[in-house]
Write a protein that holds these residues in place. Structure first.
Motif, PDB file in Angstrom:
ATOM      1  N   MET A 190      47.991  56.661  39.398  1.00  0.00           N
ATOM      2  CA  MET A 190      47.305  57.200  40.564  1.00  0.00           C
ATOM      3  C   MET A 190      46.166  56.301  41.018  1.00  0.00           C
ATOM      4  O   MET A 190      45.825  56.248  42.198  1.00  0.00           O
ATOM      5  N   SER A 191      45.546  55.578  40.062  1.00  0.00           N
ATOM      6  CA  SER A 191      44.388  54.747  40.380  1.00  0.00           C
ATOM      7  C   SER A 191      44.775  53.339  40.800  1.00  0.00           C
ATOM      8  O   SER A 191      43.903  52.561  41.201  1.00  0.00           O
ATOM      9  N   SER A 192      46.042  52.987  40.706  1.00  0.00           N
ATOM     10  CA  SER A 192      46.460  51.626  41.035  1.00  0.00           C
ATOM     11  C   SER A 192      46.184  51.298  42.494  1.00  0.00           C
ATOM     12  O   SER A 192      46.403  52.133  43.384  1.00  0.00           O
ATOM     13  N   LEU A 193      45.709  50.090  42.743  1.00  0.00           N
ATOM     14  CA  LEU A 193      45.448  49.633  44.110  1.00  0.00           C
ATOM     15  C   LEU A 193      46.542  48.674  44.565  1.00  0.00           C
ATOM     16  O   LEU A 193      46.316  47.788  45.385  1.00  0.00           O
ATOM     17  N   GLY A 234      33.193  49.066  46.834  1.00  0.00           N
ATOM     18  CA  GLY A 234      33.222  47.625  46.608  1.00  0.00           C
ATOM     19  C   GLY A 234      33.772  46.899  47.826  1.00  0.00           C
ATOM     20  O   GLY A 234      34.022  47.500  48.879  1.00  0.00           O
ATOM     21  N   TYR A 235      33.956  45.585  47.691  1.00  0.00           N
ATOM     22  CA  TYR A 235      34.561  44.762  48.736  1.00  0.00           C
ATOM     23  C   TYR A 235      35.989  44.419  48.308  1.00  0.00           C
ATOM     24  O   TYR A 235      36.239  44.097  47.145  1.00  0.00           O
ATOM     25  N   TYR A 236      36.912  44.451  49.273  1.00  0.00           N
ATOM     26  CA  TYR A 236      38.317  44.219  48.965  1.00  0.00           C
ATOM     27  C   TYR A 236      38.967  43.349  50.041  1.00  0.00           C
ATOM     28  O   TYR A 236      38.545  43.359  51.202  1.00  0.00           O
ATOM     29  N   ARG A 237      40.013  42.646  49.618  1.00  0.00           N
ATOM     30  CA  ARG A 237      40.892  41.930  50.537  1.00  0.00           C
ATOM     31  C   ARG A 237      42.228  42.672  50.574  1.00  0.00           C
ATOM     32  O   ARG A 237      42.865  42.861  49.535  1.00  0.00           O
ATOM     33  N   PRO A 259      41.065  40.262  56.467  1.00  0.00           N
ATOM     34  CA  PRO A 259      39.621  40.075  56.307  1.00  0.00           C
ATOM     35  C   PRO A 259      39.066  40.975  55.205  1.00  0.00           C
ATOM     36  O   PRO A 259      39.621  42.034  54.901  1.00  0.00           O
ATOM     37  N   VAL A 260      37.966  40.550  54.615  1.00  0.00           N
ATOM     38  CA  VAL A 260      37.288  41.360  53.603  1.00  0.00           C
ATOM     39  C   VAL A 260      36.836  42.676  54.235  1.00  0.00           C
ATOM     40  O   VAL A 260      36.280  42.699  55.337  1.00  0.00           O
ATOM     41  N   ILE A 261      37.088  43.783  53.534  1.00  0.00           N
ATOM     42  CA  ILE A 261      36.695  45.087  54.051  1.00  0.00           C
ATOM     43  C   ILE A 261      35.698  45.732  53.098  1.00  0.00           C
ATOM     44  O   ILE A 261      35.819  45.605  51.870  1.00  0.00           O
ATOM     45  N   ASP A 262      34.707  46.368  53.678  1.00  0.00           N
ATOM     46  CA  ASP A 262      33.627  47.002  52.927  1.00  0.00           C
ATOM     47  C   ASP A 262      34.006  48.457  52.651  1.00  0.00           C
ATOM     48  O   ASP A 262      34.044  49.281  53.557  1.00  0.00           O
ATOM     49  N   CYS A 296      55.138  44.197  48.459  1.00  0.00           N
ATOM     50  CA  CYS A 296      54.100  45.162  48.117  1.00  0.00           C
ATOM     51  C   CYS A 296      52.883  44.986  49.020  1.00  0.00           C
ATOM     52  O   CYS A 296      52.773  44.013  49.769  1.00  0.00           O
ATOM     53  N   PHE A 297      51.984  45.954  48.924  1.00  0.00           N
ATOM     54  CA  PHE A 297      50.647  45.861  49.519  1.00  0.00           C
ATOM     55  C   PHE A 297      49.650  46.149  48.413  1.00  0.00           C
ATOM     56  O   PHE A 297      49.875  47.010  47.559  1.00  0.00           O
ATOM     57  N   GLU A 298      48.523  45.423  48.434  1.00  0.00           N
ATOM     58  CA  GLU A 298      47.501  45.687  47.434  1.00  0.00           C
ATOM     59  C   GLU A 298      46.110  45.425  47.989  1.00  0.00           C
ATOM     60  O   GLU A 298      45.934  44.685  48.965  1.00  0.00           O
ATOM     61  N   LEU A 299      45.126  46.050  47.352  1.00  0.00           N
ATOM     62  CA  LEU A 299      43.716  45.772  47.619  1.00  0.00           C
ATOM     63  C   LEU A 299      43.183  44.965  46.454  1.00  0.00           C
ATOM     64  O   LEU A 299      43.238  45.410  45.301  1.00  0.00           O
ATOM     65  N   ARG A 300      42.668  43.772  46.739  1.00  0.00           N
ATOM     66  CA  ARG A 300      42.122  42.903  45.705  1.00  0.00           C
ATOM     67  C   ARG A 300      40.603  42.907  45.772  1.00  0.00           C
ATOM     68  O   ARG A 300      40.020  42.649  46.821  1.00  0.00           O
ATOM     69  N   LYS A 301      40.000  43.188  44.648  1.00  0.00           N
ATOM     70  CA  LYS A 301      38.532  43.263  44.576  1.00  0.00           C
ATOM     71  C   LYS A 301      37.925  41.889  44.832  1.00  0.00           C
ATOM     72  O   LYS A 301      38.406  40.873  44.322  1.00  0.00           O
TER      73      LYS A 301
END
Length: 294
Positions: free
Chosen positions: A72-75, A127-130, A190-193, A240-245
């Motif tokens: 459930m917590s996977s980004l 946090g900030y993510y790509r 772009p980096v998202i806040d 896939c799609f992912e959010l990278r810290k």
């Protein structure tokens, strides 16, 4: 003092720690290891982060509470688990193995005019993510995908209120066609806040409240979308799609622009350096002090 607290009180404090910190706390002493190994802690964390918005658990009775929480917590979201607004049938999309014999499946776009894939992550830590889409263009159909748009926005999980400073939308230009013979590539937005620069709520305040006036919640919802509605498209593979810290947005290459790049064969590991155990215990003590008002 910590050893004399009831287990239930320790669990209520531990839920405010980041997940890596829970793992480090387990290494501090045997008592913490035993407490963090119990299913009850992960049920508390699951309720705290996801509330009533928790996705249903798998029917697999063998899946542990910890495994469910990790899922459930996977980004990172596999393409077969991302919704399509139209054409989600074998005529337009097919489900195929990533590689011959692989147990991992991806989506292959056969042909479609109205392309729109979207999904969301619940309870994303501040946090900030790509945002990253992993794609491949079929070499048999080097179709024009200029105009493919990638959108991400951050919202309050309860009121679905979008924060005005956290909407990212960017469109690929004609250079995307140059990737049609290069195998898999990444479209990196772009980096998202995600609440990183907003005023935080008080530690013991409810993380489920929905007003932005008092600061952002501890966890937020991130919705994502890839779409193009103007041209006929075929031969697109979606992994896939992912959010990278992102640790420091200031060090990012072109943080406000869409980047298309070939992923390295072996991605270098992230910073695996763990803070000292005594610093984790100190943070736990600080949380305890805030919790009981000392």
């Amino acid at each position: 003092m910590i050893q004399n607290l009831p287990n239930e009180t320790v669990y209520l404090i531990m839920k405010y720690l980041d997940i890596p910190d829970v793992g480090r706390l387990m290494r501090a002493c045997k008592s913490f290891y035993e407490l963090a190994s119990q299913d009850y802690l992960w049920l508390v964390l699951q309720k705290y982060r996801f509330g009533s918005s928790s996705p249903p658990q798998h029917d697999d009775s063998e899946e542990s509470v910890l495994t469910t929480f990790k899922r459930m917590s996977s980004l990172k979201r596999a393409s077969i688990d991302i919704g399509t607004a139209w054409g989600d049938t074998a005529q337009y999309f097919e489900k195929v193995p990533l590689e011959p014999g692989s147990a991992r499946f991806i989506r292959h776009l056969i042909e479609v005019w109205w392309l729109q894939m979207d999904g969301e992550f619940l309870a994303v830590p501040r946090g900030y993510y790509r945002p990253v889409w992993r794609l491949k263009l079929d070499t048999n159909y080097p179709a024009a995908y200029a105009g493919l748009t990638f959108k991400v926005h951050v919202a309050d999980d309860i009121a679905n209120q979008t924060h005005p400073s956290s909407v990212s939308e960017c469109t690929a230009d004609a250079s995307i066609e140059t990737f049609n013979r290069r195998g898999w590539f990444e479209c990196v937005g772009p980096v998202i806040d995600v609440g990183a620069s907003w005023a935080p709520r008080m530690l013991c305040g409810s993380p489920r409240e929905s007003s932005w006036d008092d600061g952002s919640p501890a966890f937020l919802k991130v919705s994502f979308m890839m779409y193009e509605h103007q041209t006929f498209k075929r031969g697109l593979w979606i992994d896939c799609f992912e959010l990278r810290k992102v640790a420091n947005p200031g060090n990012e290459d072109r943080p406000d622009q869409l980047i298309m790049r070939i992923p390295p064969t072996n991605r270098p590991p992230g910073n695996q350096q763990s803070p000292a155990t005594d610093s984790i215990v100190s943070r736990f003590r600080n949380l305890l002090g805030s919790f009981i008002g000392i």
